[in-house]
Design a protein around this motif. Structure first.
Motif, PDB file in Angstrom:
ATOM      1  N   GLU A   1       0.824  -1.209   0.000  1.00 60.82           N
ATOM      2  CA  GLU A   1       0.000   0.000   0.000  1.00 60.82           C
ATOM      3  C   GLU A   1       0.862   1.264   0.000  1.00 60.82           C
ATOM      4  O   GLU A   1       0.517   2.259  -0.647  1.00 60.82           O
ATOM      5  CB  GLU A   1      -0.938  -0.008   1.208  1.00 60.82           C
ATOM      6  N   VAL A   2       1.997   1.214   0.711  1.00 63.87           N
ATOM      7  CA  VAL A   2       2.905   2.365   0.720  1.00 63.87           C
ATOM      8  C   VAL A   2       3.471   2.605  -0.679  1.00 63.87           C
ATOM      9  O   VAL A   2       3.529   3.740  -1.160  1.00 63.87           O
ATOM     10  CB  VAL A   2       4.056   2.150   1.736  1.00 63.87           C
ATOM     11  N   LEU A   3       3.868   1.526  -1.349  1.00 63.41           N
ATOM     12  CA  LEU A   3       4.405   1.646  -2.704  1.00 63.41           C
ATOM     13  C   LEU A   3       3.352   2.180  -3.666  1.00 63.41           C
ATOM     14  O   LEU A   3       3.647   3.034  -4.512  1.00 63.41           O
ATOM     15  CB  LEU A   3       4.918   0.286  -3.189  1.00 63.41           C
ATOM     16  N   LEU A   4       2.115   1.676  -3.528  1.00 62.01           N
ATOM     17  CA  LEU A   4       1.023   2.172  -4.362  1.00 62.01           C
ATOM     18  C   LEU A   4       0.786   3.662  -4.118  1.00 62.01           C
ATOM     19  O   LEU A   4       0.534   4.429  -5.047  1.00 62.01           O
ATOM     20  CB  LEU A   4      -0.256   1.378  -4.085  1.00 62.01           C
ATOM     21  N   GLU A   5       0.871   4.049  -2.855  1.00 60.91           N
ATOM     22  CA  GLU A   5       0.665   5.453  -2.492  1.00 60.91           C
ATOM     23  C   GLU A   5       1.743   6.337  -3.124  1.00 60.91           C
ATOM     24  O   GLU A   5       1.456   7.417  -3.663  1.00 60.91           O
ATOM     25  CB  GLU A   5       0.699   5.607  -0.972  1.00 60.91           C
ATOM     26  N   VAL A   6       2.995   5.884  -3.079  1.00 59.31           N
ATOM     27  CA  VAL A   6       4.102   6.646  -3.661  1.00 59.31           C
ATOM     28  C   VAL A   6       3.928   6.775  -5.174  1.00 59.31           C
ATOM     29  O   VAL A   6       4.084   7.860  -5.742  1.00 59.31           O
ATOM     30  CB  VAL A   6       5.450   5.977  -3.330  1.00 59.31           C
ATOM     31  N   VAL A   7       3.584   5.662  -5.822  1.00 55.69           N
ATOM     32  CA  VAL A   7       3.387   5.676  -7.276  1.00 55.69           C
ATOM     33  C   VAL A   7       2.220   6.592  -7.646  1.00 55.69           C
ATOM     34  O   VAL A   7       2.317   7.396  -8.586  1.00 55.69           O
ATOM     35  CB  VAL A   7       3.139   4.247  -7.806  1.00 55.69           C
ATOM     36  N   LEU A   8       1.130   6.494  -6.905  1.00 55.96           N
ATOM     37  CA  LEU A   8      -0.057   7.296  -7.182  1.00 55.96           C
ATOM     38  C   LEU A   8       0.235   8.782  -7.046  1.00 55.96           C
ATOM     39  O   LEU A   8      -0.108   9.586  -7.920  1.00 55.96           O
ATOM     40  CB  LEU A   8      -1.193   6.888  -6.236  1.00 55.96           C
ATOM     41  N   ARG A   9       0.896   9.173  -5.971  1.00 54.43           N
ATOM     42  CA  ARG A   9       1.168  10.598  -5.742  1.00 54.43           C
ATOM     43  C   ARG A   9       2.216  11.135  -6.722  1.00 54.43           C
ATOM     44  O   ARG A   9       2.104  12.269  -7.194  1.00 54.43           O
ATOM     45  CB  ARG A   9       1.607  10.824  -4.299  1.00 54.43           C
ATOM     46  N   SER A  10       3.221  10.319  -7.045  1.00 53.95           N
ATOM     47  CA  SER A  10       4.250  10.755  -7.984  1.00 53.95           C
ATOM     48  C   SER A  10       3.673  10.956  -9.380  1.00 53.95           C
ATOM     49  O   SER A  10       3.945  11.973 -10.043  1.00 53.95           O
ATOM     50  CB  SER A  10       5.394   9.734  -8.040  1.00 53.95           C
ATOM     51  N   SER A  11       2.868  10.002  -9.833  1.00 52.52           N
ATOM     52  CA  SER A  11       2.265  10.108 -11.165  1.00 52.52           C
ATOM     53  C   SER A  11       1.279  11.271 -11.217  1.00 52.52           C
ATOM     54  O   SER A  11       1.167  11.962 -12.233  1.00 52.52           O
ATOM     55  CB  SER A  11       1.574   8.802 -11.550  1.00 52.52           C
ATOM     56  N   THR A  12       0.581  11.507 -10.113  1.00 55.10           N
ATOM     57  CA  THR A  12      -0.356  12.632 -10.050  1.00 55.10           C
ATOM     58  C   THR A  12       0.383  13.961 -10.201  1.00 55.10           C
ATOM     59  O   THR A  12      -0.054  14.839 -10.956  1.00 55.10           O
ATOM     60  CB  THR A  12      -1.116  12.613  -8.709  1.00 55.10           C
ATOM     61  N   ALA A  13       1.491  14.109  -9.503  1.00 53.90           N
ATOM     62  CA  ALA A  13       2.273  15.339  -9.593  1.00 53.90           C
ATOM     63  C   ALA A  13       2.787  15.565 -11.008  1.00 53.90           C
ATOM     64  O   ALA A  13       2.743  16.689 -11.535  1.00 53.90           O
ATOM     65  CB  ALA A  13       3.439  15.290  -8.608  1.00 53.90           C
ATOM     66  N   LEU A  14       3.256  14.501 -11.652  1.00 56.18           N
ATOM     67  CA  LEU A  14       3.783  14.604 -13.009  1.00 56.18           C
ATOM     68  C   LEU A  14       2.690  14.997 -14.000  1.00 56.18           C
ATOM     69  O   LEU A  14       2.858  15.930 -14.799  1.00 56.18           O
ATOM     70  CB  LEU A  14       4.412  13.269 -13.420  1.00 56.18           C
ATOM     71  N   VAL A  15       1.556  14.293 -13.927  1.00 52.63           N
ATOM     72  CA  VAL A  15       0.453  14.549 -14.863  1.00 52.63           C
ATOM     73  C   VAL A  15      -0.081  15.970 -14.687  1.00 52.63           C
ATOM     74  O   VAL A  15      -0.330  16.686 -15.666  1.00 52.63           O
ATOM     75  CB  VAL A  15      -0.664  13.511 -14.659  1.00 52.63           C
ATOM     76  N   LEU A  16      -0.269  16.382 -13.441  1.00 58.55           N
ATOM     77  CA  LEU A  16      -0.786  17.726 -13.179  1.00 58.55           C
ATOM     78  C   LEU A  16       0.186  18.799 -13.670  1.00 58.55           C
ATOM     79  O   LEU A  16      -0.230  19.814 -14.236  1.00 58.55           O
ATOM     80  CB  LEU A  16      -1.048  17.898 -11.684  1.00 58.55           C
ATOM     81  N   GLY A  17       1.477  18.567 -13.476  1.00 59.54           N
ATOM     82  CA  GLY A  17       2.468  19.529 -13.925  1.00 59.54           C
ATOM     83  C   GLY A  17       2.470  19.707 -15.437  1.00 59.54           C
ATOM     84  O   GLY A  17       2.531  20.839 -15.939  1.00 59.54           O
ATOM     85  N   VAL A  18       2.381  18.602 -16.167  1.00 59.33           N
ATOM     86  CA  VAL A  18       2.352  18.672 -17.638  1.00 59.33           C
ATOM     87  C   VAL A  18       1.098  19.398 -18.109  1.00 59.33           C
ATOM     88  O   VAL A  18       1.150  20.265 -18.989  1.00 59.33           O
ATOM     89  CB  VAL A  18       2.418  17.251 -18.238  1.00 59.33           C
TER      90      VAL A  18
END
Length: 221
Positions: free
Chosen positions: A21-38
């Motif tokens: 769940e921690v790994l999923l959380e990290v992946v989810l938040r990292s991808s969210t930051a990237l997508v929102l930034g683009v």
């Protein structure tokens, strides 16, 4: 002996589940930051080309408030990791990737759309301040809140989304945007229903549901 072995297996499985769940959380938040930034970069470039398009700038602000703030919220103890829930929640959160940013048809003046967006964004902020960072992308029980904006509907943040999205669509109308927003609110309905199912296990929420009848739109839904 078998009971002891079973207990040990459960104890070993718990850390693995938590790590997953921690790994999923990290992946989810990292991808969210990237997508929102683009998205923000592309949308702001469009706005700089035509600064009169206030609704486009407000679209960026609205999504930064919605998706961006989810990067900093606390991790709840219980969430709905059902694949259908995850897909619907991600689709409803990243819908902005499908929006046509180029100028569309004006069904209403730019100022009308912008005013609706400001009302929707203000309502979202009010509802989120009521929650105090107890919100996120996936449905979860982050504690039952019944004051503030939650006196009127059970999911007031979605009402804020709706008002702001209507404002943008009215001044940036097109087939693509119509399809995107239609799909968005189909996903939002599933998302709300999944969240209701999760929260209904809580007796406090069942009492709250009896007092506040409507989920997101007063008198309608």
């Amino acid at each position: 002996m078998s009971e002891i072995l079973a207990a040990n297996d459960r104890a070993d499985a718990a850390p693995k589940s938590n790590l997953r769940e921690v790994l999923l959380e990290v992946v989810l938040r990292s991808s969210t930051a990237l997508v929102l930034g683009v998205f923000a970069y592309v949308a702001i470039r469009q706005w700089l080309a035509d600064p009169s398009r206030i609704t486009l700038l407000l679209l960026v602000i609205a999504n930064c408030l919605t998706v961006g703030l989810s990067l900093f919220v606390r991790v709840p103890k219980k969430r709905d990791w059902n694949p259908i829930t995850v897909l619907c929640s991600l689709g409803a959160s990243y819908y902005f990737l499908g929006i046509q940013l180029a100028p569309g048809q004006h069904l209403a003046p730019e100022i009308v759309g912008a005013c609706l967006q400001l009302v929707g964004i203000s309502w979202q902020i009010y509802a989120k301040l009521t929650l105090r960072f107890s919100f996120g992308i996936l449905p979860a029980n982050r504690g039952i809140v019944s004051h503030g904006a939650y006196r009127f509907v059970r999911h007031p943040i979605y009402l804020g989304y709706l008002i702001a999205d209507v404002g943008f669509l009215l001044t940036n109308f097109g087939l693509q945007n119509l399809l995107v927003y239609t799909g968005l609110y189909a996903l939002q309905a599933v998302r709300i229903n999944r969240e209701e199912a999760l929260l209904s296990d809580d007796p406090e929420y069942r009492q709250y549901r009896e007092k506040v009848r409507f989920r997101a739109v007063p008198g309608i839904y």
